[in-house]
Design an enzyme around this catalytic site. Structure first.
Site, PDB file in Angstrom:
ATOM      1  CG  ASP A  33      56.359  63.852  30.619  1.00 16.18           C
ATOM      2  OD1 ASP A  33      56.543  62.745  30.083  1.00 16.18           O
ATOM      3  OD2 ASP A  33      55.567  64.664  30.264  1.00 16.18           O
ATOM      4  CE1 TYR A  36      63.142  60.626  26.737  1.00 15.35           C
ATOM      5  CE2 TYR A  36      62.737  62.894  26.379  1.00 15.35           C
ATOM      6  CZ  TYR A  36      63.429  61.590  25.993  1.00 15.35           C
ATOM      7  OH  TYR A  36      63.628  61.479  24.616  1.00 15.35           O
ATOM      8  CD  GLU A 114      51.586  42.779   7.539  1.00  9.16           C
ATOM      9  OE1 GLU A 114      51.772  44.040   7.314  1.00  9.16           O
ATOM     10  OE2 GLU A 114      52.388  41.720   7.322  1.00  9.16           O
ATOM     11  CE  LYS A 116      46.507  49.016   1.019  1.00  8.52           C
ATOM     12  NZ  LYS A 116      46.348  50.387   0.764  1.00  8.52           N
ATOM     13  CG  ASP A 118      44.135  55.748   4.328  1.00 11.97           C
ATOM     14  OD1 ASP A 118      44.859  55.642   3.588  1.00 11.97           O
ATOM     15  OD2 ASP A 118      42.892  56.250   4.491  1.00 11.97           O
ATOM     16  CE1 TYR A 230      55.148  47.587   3.828  1.00 16.15           C
ATOM     17  CE2 TYR A 230      53.810  49.029   5.280  1.00 16.15           C
ATOM     18  CZ  TYR A 230      54.411  48.640   4.071  1.00 16.15           C
ATOM     19  OH  TYR A 230      54.314  49.595   3.106  1.00 16.15           O
ATOM     20  CE  LYS A 317      42.092  49.835  -1.244  1.00 18.39           C
ATOM     21  NZ  LYS A 317      42.138  51.325  -0.852  1.00 18.39           N
ATOM     22  CB  CYS A 411      29.960  76.013 -21.082  1.00 18.48           C
ATOM     23  SG  CYS A 411      31.425  75.749 -20.045  1.00 18.48           S
ATOM     24  CB  CYS A 414      33.255  79.643 -21.551  1.00 23.83           C
ATOM     25  SG  CYS A 414      32.815  78.051 -22.375  1.00 23.83           S
ATOM     26  CB  CYS A 429      32.167  72.951 -22.640  1.00 12.04           C
ATOM     27  SG  CYS A 429      32.709  74.649 -23.228  1.00 12.04           S
ATOM     28  CB  CYS A 434      36.128  76.233 -22.107  1.00 13.44           C
ATOM     29  SG  CYS A 434      35.236  76.428 -20.554  1.00 13.44           S
TER      30      CYS A 434
HETATM   31  S1  IVH Z   1      52.967  45.497   1.788  1.00 13.56           S
HETATM   32  C1  IVH Z   1      54.434  44.664  -2.211  1.00 13.56           C
HETATM   33  N1  IVH Z   1      51.561  45.909   4.324  1.00 13.56           N
HETATM   34  O1  IVH Z   1      49.442  50.065   1.110  1.00 13.56           O
HETATM   35  C2  IVH Z   1      53.697  45.193  -0.862  1.00 13.56           C
HETATM   36  N2  IVH Z   1      51.484  47.655   2.687  1.00 13.56           N
HETATM   37  O2  IVH Z   1      49.303  49.483  -2.223  1.00 13.56           O
HETATM   38  C3  IVH Z   1      53.944  46.336  -0.284  1.00 13.56           C
HETATM   39  N3  IVH Z   1      50.182  49.764   3.420  1.00 13.56           N
HETATM   40  O3  IVH Z   1      51.899  52.004  -0.644  1.00 13.56           O
HETATM   41  C4  IVH Z   1      53.075  46.813   0.681  1.00 13.56           C
HETATM   42  N4  IVH Z   1      49.616  49.157   5.431  1.00 13.56           N
HETATM   43  O4  IVH Z   1      52.474  51.717   1.872  1.00 13.56           O
HETATM   44  C5  IVH Z   1      51.705  46.480   3.036  1.00 13.56           C
HETATM   45  N5  IVH Z   1      50.497  46.230   6.418  1.00 13.56           N
HETATM   46  C6  IVH Z   1      50.747  46.714   5.112  1.00 13.56           C
HETATM   47  C7  IVH Z   1      50.408  48.091   4.725  1.00 13.56           C
HETATM   48  C8  IVH Z   1      50.637  48.396   3.627  1.00 13.56           C
HETATM   49  C9  IVH Z   1      49.808  50.070   4.572  1.00 13.56           C
HETATM   50  C10 IVH Z   1      50.435  50.781   2.011  1.00 13.56           C
HETATM   51  C11 IVH Z   1      51.548  50.574   1.736  1.00 13.56           C
HETATM   52  C12 IVH Z   1      51.393  50.836  -0.015  1.00 13.56           C
HETATM   53  C13 IVH Z   1      50.021  50.363   0.009  1.00 13.56           C
HETATM   54  C14 IVH Z   1      49.542  49.360  -0.883  1.00 13.56           C
END
Ligand code: IVH
Length: 757
Positions: A33, A36, A114, A116, A118, A230, A317, A411, A414, A429, A434
């Site tokens: 650090d 840097y 890949e 997903k 969040d 991605y 999912k 209710c 109300c 209700c 209300c």
């Molecule tokens: S591809 C048309 N790859 O998930 C395809 N999406 O509803 C576009 N997300 O809002 C998405 N990881 O932001 C893709 N490895 C991944 C992802 C990814 C997260 C999110 C993306 C999108 C939602 C899909």
């Protein structure tokens, strides 16, 4: 000397960028650090001494000093799609089957799987190797520009060193990915907020979204956001596969999640999905599933997209995460439709990224069915990002003092009587006035997917309803007449009220389908509203819709036909004569059903369930089911017609129309004042303010009550006030009523002659 300075500045920027890449992207720091900081300070000093040499892509410019006053709208050159979901392995096999069916026979299909992530999706635009803009996904077509905040993310390169080995031109391209906050950083942030008495974020995704909307980039920088990219999209360059795409992103210096896998077939895909689910808890960031993508971009192209999601990818999912906790109480809440629903008040428990203290119990029948009692130990779960629910009771551990609950007679908000509608388990209700219903309806109306009135959220609506300022949708548009009172409310002030009032004016030109959704018609969701708005151009057309009528009748006739079908169990024991009579009536009904159903199939809203209707001899009742992406079921159709044909509905719509709120599809491109913001001052010679305002909104413009940099025109009449001076000061174009009328009357005559701001 100057040449040396320029050279050294460039050299330092390159070295620092390289160290940032090692530290933030590769997680392999090369220097400590202290070393840097030394380099950074040297660059900072050189730039401070030579401010003319500062460029926006310098590492010193990551954290801007200015506040982001407004997050401008950005239209994505290529829409940002979302993904269809699959929840089990069968859905994935089905996806694979559909992919292969849509491709030429015997085509080999490879997939990339890949994680997903969040977080919050984002699109970054690079021009000549330099980051130009960053935008949120928004509704997929239009997002918000968040460049200043994204620049603070150290793993986002401000400038790319595109090496010679890259075979693409990459002059102007977009990269898409997900911004997220690590779980630990989220916890620390919440701890800090708790100490300061601030509201806590529910999960890392919410804290990421909240952070990206902060006005001060300095605060954003402290929040330590991260990104995984991605996808790279370049119109002029033709890449071959998703795998190549990920490799190219990495080579260009972007942060790419290393966990992706290329799979030769769908069985391999499923194995990878299972593995991802297992590693889920070992990651220091949240994932909510896997994304399965067809690898070949050529194949992706053939597959194309339906509605808002591509046919070449699907989200897998993960199963919902579960936890044990205790029911402290069961309370009842009133929603925007007046539905009174039970809520389990829980002993707080941490589950899948957030602390849960409440869960919906849906309705009283559900409480009975699951036999949920106060003080019970229960299993709760959170699937995807849906609201947590109580799965079951741990009966073996039920305490002796557990208490059954009963539905309320009045209710809880109300104290009015409660209705139970026929065929519905929900309680309602009966009082449309209300306060809970009023607030709920207004919240929905102002929400992002609806009229998108920025600033008009839950807290303000509660306040305005309690103070008697708001009761109906149209009251929102009358708030401008109460400006004087509003700015004096503690904690609001002139600035926030003015931006609220201009957001309200702006909402008048929301697209028709959003307006339709905003009306909060029971059972009509966003998708259904869009489907209807694609077919009909005005509210009147919808009220007289033969399609919606068909949908309602189709359901009624089908129900009747099923009950009189002579082969149905209940009719089996009837006499032969009776059966023959039933057969005749049933046949007539079936013909009607087929006529209506086929009409709905032709427009693509419904599909026929072939298995049932094949056998003409035995004449089973034909069955038509709604297409998944259409969203207009019989209940929605009925409630749309009921609302639009009711006196109350007609009255609301009439008033809205007179306020200039879009209640029909407009030919957007023909609107001469599209995107223009008007402010008025003084008395106009012929038009009243109301008339002028209507003309502006009718022609696609917006009316605001305060002058700012973004004002396009000041429409000035006699005895113009201080707004005139302010407009002059800001260089805003000032026009008279005569000029204004001239502009709008050009609309139909000359398309190119639009006003320039
Ligand atoms: S591809 C048309 N790859 O998930 C395809 N999406 O509803 C576009 N997300 O809002 C998405 N990881 O932001 C893709 N490895 C991944 C992802 C990814 C997260 C999110 C993306 C999108 C939602 C899909």
């Amino acid at each position: 000397m100057a040449v040396n300075v320029i050279k050294r500045i460039e050299e330092l920027r390159e070295i620092i960028n390289d160290h940032d890449h090692h530290y933030y992207v590769l997680a392999e720091p090369v220097i400590n650090d202290e070393e840097y900081d030394k380099l950074y300070k040297e660059l900072d000093k050189l730039e401070n001494d030579n401010p003319h040499l500062i460029t926006p892509d310098s590492p010193t410019q990551r954290v801007g000093k200015d506040l982001t006053k407004t997050f401008n709208s950005v239209t994505h050159k290529i829409p940002m799609l979302s993904l269809a979901n699959s929840y089990n392995e069968e859905d994935v096999l089905d996806f694979d089957r559909k992919v292969r069916e849509a491709l030429p026979q015997n085509e080999k299909v490879e997939y990339v799987v890949e994680l997903k992530i969040d977080g919050v999706s984002v699109s970054l635009n690079y021009v000549n190797g330099v980051l130009k803009t960053a935008a949120t996904r928004g509704d997929g077509t239009t997002g918000e520009e968040i460049t200043n905040n994204v620049k603070t993310i150290r793993s986002v390169p401000l400038k790319l060193g595109i090496s010679k080995s890259v075979k693409y031109s990459l002059n102007d391209f977009e990269v898409r990915g997900e911004i997220f906050m690590k779980i630990n950083d989220f916890f620390n942030l919440n701890k800090e907020r708790e100490n300061l008495g601030e509201k806590l974020f529910a999960n890392p995704r919410n804290s990421t979204a909240g952070t990206l909307k902060l006005q001060d980039p300095k605060v954003v920088a402290k929040r330590r956001l991260n990104i995984f990219l991605y996808s790279l999209i370049s119109i002029e360059d033709e890449l071959e596969s998703q795998e190549e795409n990920l490799k190219l992103l990495k080579q260009l210096g972007f942060s790419v999640n290393p966990e992706y896998k290329v799979c030769k077939n769908i069985e391999e895909v499923l194995e990878v999905c299972r593995k991802f689910e297992q590693i889920r808890d070992s990651l220091d960031y949240e994932i909510d599933g896997a994304v399965i993508k067809v690898n070949s971009l050529w194949q992706q192209n053939i597959l194309g997209s339906i509605a808002k999601s591509p046919r070449w990818a699907i989200a897998y999912k993960f199963k919902a995460k579960q936890a044990f906790t205790f029911v402290k109480d069961i309370t009842w809440q009133v929603g925007r439709t007046g539905a009174v629903t039970p809520v389990a008040e829980l002993e707080p428990v941490f589950l899948a990224g957030s602390t849960i203290s409440r869960a919906t119990l849906h309705n009283f029948d559900e409480i009975k069915r699951k036999d949920i009692r106060v003080k019970d130990k229960v299993v709760i779960e959170k699937g995807g990002d849906v609201i947590p629910k109580v799965v079951s009771v741990v009966l073996e551990e039920r305490p002796t003092n557990s208490r059954e609950t009963s539905p309320p007679e009045k209710c809880p908000e109300c104290n009015s009587s409660i209705d139970k509608l026929e065929n519905e388990v929900a309680l309602y209700c009966e009082n449309p006035e209300c306060p809970a219903q009023i607030k709920g309806r207004l919240e929905h109306y102002a929400s992002r997917g609806a009229m998108d009135i920025e600033g008009l959220g839950e807290a303000l609506i509660d306040l305005f309803v309690d103070k008697g300022f708001l009761k109906t949708f149209t009251d929102i548009y009358e708030l401008k007449n109460k400006r004087g009172e509003l700015i004096n409310i503690e904690g609001l002030g002139e600035k926030s009220i003015d931006s609220l009032l201009s957001a309200i004016e702006k909402s008048k030109t929301q697209p028709f389908h959003k307006f339709l959704f905003a009306l909060g018609i029971r059972k009509l969701g966003q998708v259904g509203a869009q489907t209807i708005a694609e077919k009909y151009k005005t509210i009147e057309d919808i009220a007289n819709s033969s399609i919606l009528n068909d949908i309602v009748l189709l359901q009624e006739f089908t129900k009747k036909a099923l009950s009189i079908n002579p082969r149905a169990q209940i009719n089996r024991r009837k006499s032969e004569i009776n059966k023959q009579l039933l057969e005749i009536e049933h046949r007539k009904l079936c013909d009607e059903i087929e006529k209506m159903g086929d009409r709905l199939v032709r427009i693509g809203w419904y599909k026929k369930n072939m298995k049932e209707s094949k056998n003409k001899q035995t004449r089973l009742t034909p069955e038509y089911v709604i297409q998944d992406n259409k969203g207009v079921g019989s209940e929605a159709a009925k409630s749309v017609l009921d609302f639009l044909q009711s006196d109350k509905g007609k009255e609301i719509l009439k008033k809205m129309n007179s306020l200039g709120i879009r209640s029909s599809v407009e030919e957007e491109t023909r609107k001469i004042l599209k995107g223009k913001i008007f402010v008025m001052t003084g008395t106009l010679p012929n038009l009243t303010r109301q008339e002028a305002s209507e003309l502006i909104t009718k022609n696609g413009g917006m009316v605001s009550s305060n002058i700012s940099k973004i004002t396009s025109f000041l429409l000035a009449g006699d005895k113009a006030g201080s707004k005139l001076d302010k407009a002059k000061e800001l260089g805003i174009k000032i026009i008279s009523e005569e000029q204004f009328v001239k502009i709008i009357s050009q609309d139909s005559k000359n398309e190119d002659n639009k006003p320039k701001s």
